[in-house]
Scaffold this active site. Structure first.
Site, PDB file in Angstrom:
ATOM      1  CD  GLU A 142      -2.675   1.192   2.559  1.00 55.39           C
ATOM      2  OE1 GLU A 142      -3.569   0.331   2.666  1.00 55.39           O
ATOM      3  OE2 GLU A 142      -2.429   2.030   3.438  1.00 55.39           O
ATOM      4  N   GLY A 166     -14.598   5.755   5.300  1.00 59.10           N
ATOM      5  CA  GLY A 166     -13.763   6.946   5.472  1.00 59.10           C
ATOM      6  C   GLY A 166     -14.145   7.735   6.711  1.00 59.10           C
ATOM      7  CG  ASP A 167     -12.397   8.053   9.546  1.00 59.74           C
ATOM      8  OD1 ASP A 167     -13.346   7.541  10.151  1.00 59.74           O
ATOM      9  OD2 ASP A 167     -11.372   7.428   9.214  1.00 59.74           O
ATOM     10  CG  HIS A 203     -14.697   1.165  12.581  1.00 53.59           C
ATOM     11  ND1 HIS A 203     -15.499   2.185  13.054  1.00 53.59           N
ATOM     12  CD2 HIS A 203     -13.854   1.741  11.701  1.00 53.59           C
ATOM     13  CE1 HIS A 203     -15.158   3.319  12.467  1.00 53.59           C
ATOM     14  NE2 HIS A 203     -14.164   3.076  11.636  1.00 53.59           N
TER      15      HIS A 203
HETATM   16  P1  FAD Z   1     -17.904   1.215   7.191  1.00 56.49           P
HETATM   17  O1  FAD Z   1     -17.919  -0.125   6.578  1.00 56.49           O
HETATM   18  O2  FAD Z   1     -18.889   2.203   6.643  1.00 56.49           O
HETATM   19  O3  FAD Z   1     -18.096   1.041   8.766  1.00 56.49           O
HETATM   20  C1  FAD Z   1     -17.922   2.156   9.633  1.00 56.49           C
HETATM   21  C2  FAD Z   1     -18.650   1.868  10.949  1.00 56.49           C
HETATM   22  O4  FAD Z   1     -20.058   1.778  10.702  1.00 56.49           O
HETATM   23  C3  FAD Z   1     -18.276   0.538  11.598  1.00 56.49           C
HETATM   24  O5  FAD Z   1     -18.308   0.715  12.987  1.00 56.49           O
HETATM   25  C4  FAD Z   1     -19.389  -0.415  11.159  1.00 56.49           C
HETATM   26  O6  FAD Z   1     -19.605  -1.458  12.102  1.00 56.49           O
HETATM   27  C5  FAD Z   1     -20.577   0.525  11.114  1.00 56.49           C
HETATM   28  N1  FAD Z   1     -21.563   0.127  10.110  1.00 56.49           N
HETATM   29  C6  FAD Z   1     -21.333  -0.331   8.859  1.00 56.49           C
HETATM   30  N2  FAD Z   1     -22.497  -0.569   8.229  1.00 56.49           N
HETATM   31  C7  FAD Z   1     -23.483  -0.226   9.095  1.00 56.49           C
HETATM   32  C8  FAD Z   1     -24.907  -0.227   9.033  1.00 56.49           C
HETATM   33  N3  FAD Z   1     -25.556  -0.627   7.942  1.00 56.49           N
HETATM   34  N4  FAD Z   1     -25.613   0.211  10.114  1.00 56.49           N
HETATM   35  C9  FAD Z   1     -24.980   0.636  11.241  1.00 56.49           C
HETATM   36  N5  FAD Z   1     -23.621   0.640  11.357  1.00 56.49           N
HETATM   37  C10 FAD Z   1     -22.895   0.231  10.302  1.00 56.49           C
HETATM   38  N6  FAD Z   1      -9.325   5.798   5.170  1.00 56.49           N
HETATM   39  C11 FAD Z   1      -9.117   6.799   4.285  1.00 56.49           C
HETATM   40  O7  FAD Z   1      -9.577   7.928   4.509  1.00 56.49           O
HETATM   41  N7  FAD Z   1      -8.407   6.582   3.122  1.00 56.49           N
HETATM   42  C12 FAD Z   1      -7.887   5.369   2.809  1.00 56.49           C
HETATM   43  O8  FAD Z   1      -7.250   5.215   1.762  1.00 56.49           O
HETATM   44  C13 FAD Z   1      -8.091   4.295   3.730  1.00 56.49           C
HETATM   45  N8  FAD Z   1      -7.607   3.053   3.459  1.00 56.49           N
HETATM   46  C14 FAD Z   1      -7.864   2.029   4.322  1.00 56.49           C
HETATM   47  C15 FAD Z   1      -7.397   0.750   4.001  1.00 56.49           C
HETATM   48  C16 FAD Z   1      -7.647  -0.327   4.849  1.00 56.49           C
HETATM   49  C17 FAD Z   1      -7.128  -1.697   4.488  1.00 56.49           C
HETATM   50  C18 FAD Z   1      -8.389  -0.119   6.041  1.00 56.49           C
HETATM   51  C19 FAD Z   1      -8.659  -1.270   6.970  1.00 56.49           C
HETATM   52  C20 FAD Z   1      -8.849   1.152   6.379  1.00 56.49           C
HETATM   53  C21 FAD Z   1      -8.605   2.233   5.520  1.00 56.49           C
HETATM   54  N9  FAD Z   1      -9.051   3.518   5.799  1.00 56.49           N
HETATM   55  C22 FAD Z   1      -8.836   4.549   4.917  1.00 56.49           C
HETATM   56  C23 FAD Z   1      -9.721   3.812   7.091  1.00 56.49           C
HETATM   57  C24 FAD Z   1     -11.260   3.755   7.002  1.00 56.49           C
HETATM   58  O9  FAD Z   1     -11.770   4.696   6.097  1.00 56.49           O
HETATM   59  C25 FAD Z   1     -11.782   4.013   8.413  1.00 56.49           C
HETATM   60  O10 FAD Z   1     -11.454   2.939   9.266  1.00 56.49           O
HETATM   61  C26 FAD Z   1     -13.248   4.372   8.499  1.00 56.49           C
HETATM   62  O11 FAD Z   1     -13.502   4.963   9.775  1.00 56.49           O
HETATM   63  C27 FAD Z   1     -14.177   3.169   8.386  1.00 56.49           C
HETATM   64  O12 FAD Z   1     -14.165   2.659   7.111  1.00 56.49           O
HETATM   65  P2  FAD Z   1     -15.022   1.351   6.750  1.00 56.49           P
HETATM   66  O13 FAD Z   1     -14.899   1.178   5.297  1.00 56.49           O
HETATM   67  O14 FAD Z   1     -14.720   0.232   7.642  1.00 56.49           O
HETATM   68  O15 FAD Z   1     -16.504   1.921   7.097  1.00 56.49           O
END
Ligand code: FAD
Length: 284
Positions: A17, A108-109, A148
């Site tokens: 990455e 994302g955040d 998370h």
């Molecule tokens: P989600 O899948 O949307 O989940 C976020 C939270 O919501 C979790 O607590 C989940 O349990 C909850 N949730 C999900 N679906 C639901 C639902 N239907 N109802 C209620 N709650 C729900 N960040 C960046 O900004 N840029 C990057 O390039 C980046 N790369 C990454 C690469 C990897 C391999 C990883 C593991 C993380 C990366 N991140 C990146 C960080 C990521 O964006 C953050 O961890 C973010 O806060 C959560 O992303 P997620 O895709 O897990 O979110």
């Protein structure tokens, strides 16, 4: 180029990455790192996306350059937070038109200090559906072994991860330092009927301060035994600390490999040395 699931079916994958560099010095460092690590014949490389779209064009341009000019399969990260659906559609179509076939769909955040709208898509699962509707992409999602930090409970996070992975092709985990967290995640997904590949995200602990900060942000445990080993090496200088981080990451990878992990994604922070040393240790 290829869809990542096809590449994963060939055996243990090894991917790197990278992040889009901020300035010319960063560009030179990344160019050296890619030159060095491409000798390892990575299964694919992955390019991060800055919070709220802060690296929108730089991520796009780096992905397209790596994929179309360097002959490596590149995956673009994309996040929902602080984006409209139209923004995301435009980005996905731009990738499709450039021949990019792999996207990591992330929640994302919001960027630090951001006070604009939250974003029209709330969860990464909605982004998976959007990407699916706009082209023949392979789609990955994030998985959080520990779980998370915004999750209301471990079980709820496992449920949401299972749901999103069921509609995606594979997952990549957040970093973790003890293999039991990964195995617990994979078991929990299997109990929910989801057995798609879960690639282990590997972050060598090469700097104590940086790891402590990142672990706190991401909700990963920085175990006391690891901190103690790193602090014990601190007096001998940064190279000694890095050596401990490399040794422990190697042990973690070996433990995961013994249980048939489908692959490793090394979070390189755009530097080659630690990743190269771990690959050497593993014979990759
Ligand atoms: P989600 O899948 O949307 O989940 C976020 C939270 O919501 C979790 O607590 C989940 O349990 C909850 N949730 C999900 N679906 C639901 C639902 N239907 N109802 C209620 N709650 C729900 N960040 C960046 O900004 N840029 C990057 O390039 C980046 N790369 C990454 C690469 C990897 C391999 C990883 C593991 C993380 C990366 N991140 C990146 C960080 C990521 O964006 C953050 O961890 C973010 O806060 C959560 O992303 P997620 O895709 O897990 O979110």
């Amino acid at each position: 180029m290829a869809h990542i699931p096809q590449l994963l079916s060939r055996g243990l994958s090894c991917s790197f990455e990278f992040g889009p560099p901020r300035d010319e010095k960063g560009e030179a460092t990344l160019a050296r790192t890619i030159e060095e690590l491409r000798k390892r014949d990575p299964t694919y490389v992955s390019v991060t996306y800055g919070a709220g779209g802060s690296t929108r064009d730089r991520t796009h341009d780096l992905v397209v350059e790596i994929n179309n000019e360097m002959g490596l399969t590149a995956m673009a990260h994309l996040t929902c937070a602080a984006h409209t659906q139209a923004d995301l559609e435009a980005l996905i179509v731009r990738y499709r038109n450039a021949g990019i076939e792999n996207i990591l769909a992330l929640g994302g955040d919001a960027p630090v200090g951001y006070d604009g709208p939250a974003g029209e898509l709330q969860y990464s699962s909605e982004l998976v559906a959007l990407i699916r509707g706009l082209g023949d992409f392979s789609v990955g999602v994030a998985a959080h072994p520990e779980p998370h930090p915004r999750s209301i409970s471990l079980a709820a996070d496992r449920d949401h991860t299972a749901e999103k992975l069921a509609s995606a092709d594979f997952a990549i985990t957040q970093f973790f330092f003890e293999a039991r967290h990964y195995f617990d995640l994979v078991d929990a997904l299997a109990q929910r009927g989801v057995t798609k590949p879960v690639i282990a995200g590997i972050m060598p602990a090469t700097s104590i301060a940086a790891i402590a900060r990142m672990a706190q942000l991401q909700g990963s445990e920085f175990p006391e035994w690891l901190a103690a080993k790193l602090y014990a090496a601190e007096d001998q200088g940064p190279a000694a600390v890095r050596a401990v981080g490399v040794e422990e990451a190697t042990k973690l990878c070996e433990e995961l490999r013994a249980e048939s992990v489908p692959g490793f994604q090394f979070f390189t922070l755009n530097l080659a040395t630690a990743t190269r040393e771990i690959c050497d240790n593993l014979g990759i």
